[in-house]
Design a protein around this motif. Structure first.
Motif, PDB file in Angstrom:
ATOM      1  N   GLY A 104      44.744  31.608  25.825  1.00 35.59           N
ATOM      2  CA  GLY A 104      44.398  32.536  24.474  1.00 35.59           C
ATOM      3  C   GLY A 104      45.749  33.574  24.486  1.00 35.59           C
ATOM      4  N   PRO A 105      45.560  34.474  23.339  1.00 30.41           N
ATOM      5  CA  PRO A 105      46.664  35.542  23.073  1.00 30.41           C
ATOM      6  C   PRO A 105      47.004  36.235  24.185  1.00 30.41           C
ATOM      7  N   GLU A 106      48.514  36.564  24.401  1.00 35.60           N
ATOM      8  CA  GLU A 106      48.870  37.122  25.766  1.00 35.60           C
ATOM      9  C   GLU A 106      48.262  38.697  25.874  1.00 35.60           C
ATOM     10  N   VAL A 107      47.861  38.963  26.913  1.00 36.61           N
ATOM     11  CA  VAL A 107      47.432  40.455  27.386  1.00 36.61           C
ATOM     12  C   VAL A 107      48.676  41.200  27.259  1.00 36.61           C
ATOM     13  N   THR A 108      48.836  42.247  26.203  1.00 37.49           N
ATOM     14  CA  THR A 108      50.205  43.038  26.313  1.00 37.49           C
ATOM     15  C   THR A 108      49.995  44.251  26.819  1.00 37.49           C
ATOM     16  N   ALA A 109      48.677  44.643  27.160  1.00 33.21           N
ATOM     17  CA  ALA A 109      48.479  45.914  27.861  1.00 33.21           C
ATOM     18  C   ALA A 109      46.976  46.160  28.142  1.00 33.21           C
ATOM     19  N   VAL A 110      46.749  46.564  29.463  1.00 34.62           N
ATOM     20  CA  VAL A 110      45.419  46.928  29.701  1.00 34.62           C
ATOM     21  C   VAL A 110      45.357  48.561  29.809  1.00 34.62           C
ATOM     22  N   VAL A 111      44.161  49.038  29.488  1.00 33.95           N
ATOM     23  CA  VAL A 111      44.028  50.087  29.065  1.00 33.95           C
ATOM     24  C   VAL A 111      42.475  50.363  29.862  1.00 33.95           C
ATOM     25  N   ILE A 112      42.688  51.539  30.591  1.00 33.28           N
ATOM     26  CA  ILE A 112      41.390  51.955  31.387  1.00 33.28           C
ATOM     27  C   ILE A 112      40.916  53.517  31.149  1.00 33.28           C
ATOM     28  N   LYS A 113      39.553  53.520  30.606  1.00 33.86           N
ATOM     29  CA  LYS A 113      39.315  54.864  30.200  1.00 33.86           C
ATOM     30  C   LYS A 113      38.369  55.338  31.293  1.00 33.86           C
ATOM     31  N   LYS A 114      38.684  56.195  31.951  1.00 30.83           N
ATOM     32  CA  LYS A 114      38.010  56.615  33.343  1.00 30.83           C
ATOM     33  C   LYS A 114      36.572  57.308  32.853  1.00 30.83           C
ATOM     34  N   THR A 115      36.684  58.225  31.818  1.00 23.60           N
ATOM     35  CA  THR A 115      35.411  59.043  31.634  1.00 23.60           C
ATOM     36  C   THR A 115      34.470  57.958  31.039  1.00 23.60           C
ATOM     37  N   GLU A 116      34.676  56.852  30.489  1.00 27.78           N
ATOM     38  CA  GLU A 116      34.002  55.955  29.878  1.00 27.78           C
ATOM     39  C   GLU A 116      33.486  54.768  30.879  1.00 27.78           C
ATOM     40  N   ARG A 117      34.366  54.739  31.865  1.00 26.57           N
ATOM     41  CA  ARG A 117      34.265  53.628  33.113  1.00 26.57           C
ATOM     42  C   ARG A 117      34.195  52.169  32.178  1.00 26.57           C
ATOM     43  N   VAL A 118      35.411  52.040  31.566  1.00 31.29           N
ATOM     44  CA  VAL A 118      35.653  51.106  30.717  1.00 31.29           C
ATOM     45  C   VAL A 118      37.058  50.751  30.617  1.00 31.29           C
ATOM     46  N   MET A 119      37.272  49.043  30.834  1.00 31.27           N
ATOM     47  CA  MET A 119      38.707  48.642  30.763  1.00 31.27           C
ATOM     48  C   MET A 119      38.826  47.752  29.818  1.00 31.27           C
ATOM     49  N   TYR A 120      39.922  47.819  29.113  1.00 36.81           N
ATOM     50  CA  TYR A 120      40.200  46.780  27.778  1.00 36.81           C
ATOM     51  C   TYR A 120      41.336  46.012  28.165  1.00 36.81           C
ATOM     52  N   LEU A 121      41.293  44.719  27.820  1.00 32.16           N
ATOM     53  CA  LEU A 121      42.376  43.879  27.706  1.00 32.16           C
ATOM     54  C   LEU A 121      43.055  43.817  26.395  1.00 32.16           C
ATOM     55  N   LEU A 122      44.176  44.206  26.046  1.00 30.29           N
ATOM     56  CA  LEU A 122      44.623  44.169  24.722  1.00 30.29           C
ATOM     57  C   LEU A 122      45.655  42.906  24.496  1.00 30.29           C
ATOM     58  N   HIS A 123      45.635  42.576  23.173  1.00 27.36           N
ATOM     59  CA  HIS A 123      46.932  41.867  22.632  1.00 27.36           C
ATOM     60  C   HIS A 123      47.267  42.730  21.509  1.00 27.36           C
TER      61      HIS A 123
END
Length: 166
Positions: A31-50
């Motif tokens: 799929g599309p390249e992952v250009t960034a990983v964003v982790i929001k600690k207070t929400e306990r969530v990780m996003y893989l972004l293009h």
């Protein structure tokens, strides 16, 4: 004759088993390249972004004392700031893992000024073999399930920025 039949059945069974789908932890991603990983600690969530688009979202576990920025070895905190994926470990104790380059120069300097060690070896990794029942259990790493780390491992390339937010 009976031994011959048993041997033949065994050979056929092994042959059929070898033809089946291989159970591997190494997936492929097209799929599309992952250009960034964003982790929001207070929400306990990780996003893989293009770019600005969210490709995947995962619930995560953090260090056992997750509030605040990791400063010293053993503090149980997950770092905050921008880091980079610099190494993939296919032989991790936690299934698979991706190394986040904490501590950076600033982290090392701060710890040195306090006459302490900054700690290190911060990874995004799978779950433990003994299935810990608490959410925040790592020494400062970011944890997902084994199935999820297989997906993340296949999608994220070395050099990808990792933005860890409070």
């Amino acid at each position: 004759m009976r031994a011959f039949r048993l041997l033949l059945i065994l050979v056929l069974a092994l042959g059929l088993a070898a033809c089946g789908k291989k159970d591997t932890k190494f997936r492929t991603y097209k799929g599309p390249e992952v250009t960034a990983v964003v982790i929001k600690k207070t929400e306990r969530v990780m996003y893989l972004l293009h770019n600005e688009k969210v490709l995947k979202k995962y619930d995560v576990g953090l260090g056992f004392a997750p509030v605040g920025h990791k400063q010293f070895e053993g503090d149980g905190k997950t770092p905050e700031g921008t880091y980079y994926m610099t190494f993939k470990n296919p032989n991790s104790r936690y299934h698979l893992s991706l190394y986040v380059n904490y501590p950076n120069v600033i982290d090392k300097e701060f710890a040195l000024l306090q006459n302490k060690k900054p700690g290190g070896e911060i990874f995004i990794h799978g779950g433990p073999r003994n299935k810990v029942s608490v959410r925040d259990w790592t020494e400062g790493c970011i944890a997902v399930t084994d199935d999820q780390i297989e997906e993340v491992y296949s999608m994220v390339n070395l050099g990808t920025p990792v933005h860890i937010l409070p």
